[in-house]
Design an enzyme around this catalytic site. Structure first.
Site: not given
Ligand SMILES: [Fe+2]
Ligand SMILES: [Fe+2]
Length: 258
Positions: A8, A39-40, A66-67, A149, A174, A176
């Site tokens: 990520d 995703e981040n 999820n983001h 994830h 996910h 990190h």
């Molecule tokens: Fe995530």
């Molecule tokens: Fe993430």
């Protein structure tokens, strides 16, 4: 086929650290395919059209999580750009696609984004969803790479066993935080519970540590900014044979040179 898979990318520090570190990695590892979880990338949560395009200058495929839907402006790109994928077990009518098939070293490689369901919201159970996807794409791909994830190491280890012998790699994202369990499972699937992130180690999974600590200590809402010191790139390199199974997996933990 040599795969680079990077965790990520968190905010601007992650985005800025990615290109120079990736070009050094490309020179050293000669990957045929580079996938990056984004995703981040946009402000630390989600991804925007601009940040997605920025990462696609460095990566062949972007996976999400999820983001995915935090920033609305990326929705059209999720539909139009086959190199960006979101979890396949999200509701089918949602923007974007859950897998992409790309050519690398003469192989058709199917990269899949899959979300765990423990502490995360999904429409379909990930174990059933991945079985259906492998069935429906049978014959269309020579190797499968799954970004799983998910929150829990138990769910991630279970997914490795579930796909052992059927996927080249099942790589967790996910949390990190990189785990120390990278290995090739007996059936030939490279697995790691979490590859980690491309972001600051000076914070709390990407957030400035004083803000995260204030939130934990006071239990009050706190504005989160992206931590920007001591940025590292974290991921794995996986060697895949012509049979679509892994020959080896190496962990990558690299400080970004500033
Ligand atoms: Fe995530
Ligand atoms: Fe993430």
């Amino acid at each position: 086929m040599r795969l680079l898979f990077i965790g990520d990318v968190v905010g601007k520090p992650g985005r800025k650290g990615l290109p120079p570190t990736m070009s050094a990695l490309r020179a050293e590892q000669h990957p045929d395919l580079a996938a990056v979880n984004g995703e981040n990338a946009g402000g630390g949560v989600g991804i925007t059209e601009a940040t997605a395009k920025e990462i696609l200058e460095t990566a062949d495929v972007i996976t999400l999580g999820n983001h995915t839907y935090r920033h609305r402006d990326v929705y059209p790109l999720l539909d139009s750009e086959p190199r960006i994928i979101r979890p396949t077990n999200f509701p089918a009518g949602n923007p974007g696609r859950g897998h992409t098939i790309t050519e690398a070293a003469g192989m058709r490689v199917c990269v899949i984004n899959l979300s765990g369901e423990m502490y995360l919201r999904v429409e379909r159970n990930p174990f059933n969803a991945i079985d259906e996807l492998l069935d429906s794409t049978a014959g269309a791909a020579d190797a499968y790479v799954v970004d799983f994830h998910a929150e829990l190491t138990s769910e991630k280890v279970a997914m490795g066993w579930h796909l052992d012998g059927r996927a080249a790699a099942v790589l967790g994202t996910h949390t990190h935080v990189p785990t120390a369990d990278a290995r090739v499972l007996p059936g030939g699937t490279a697995h790691i519970s979490d590859v980690g992130m491309t972001g600051s180690r000076a914070g709390v999974i990407g957030v400035r540590r004083e803000q995260a600590l204030r939130a934990f200590r006071t239990q009050m809402p706190v504005r989160f900014d992206t931590a920007d010191e001591d940025v590292w790139l974290m991921g794995v390199a996986v060697d895949v044979g012509d049979d679509g199974l892994a020959r080896g997996i190496d962990q990558i933990l690299l400080p970004v040179e500033t």
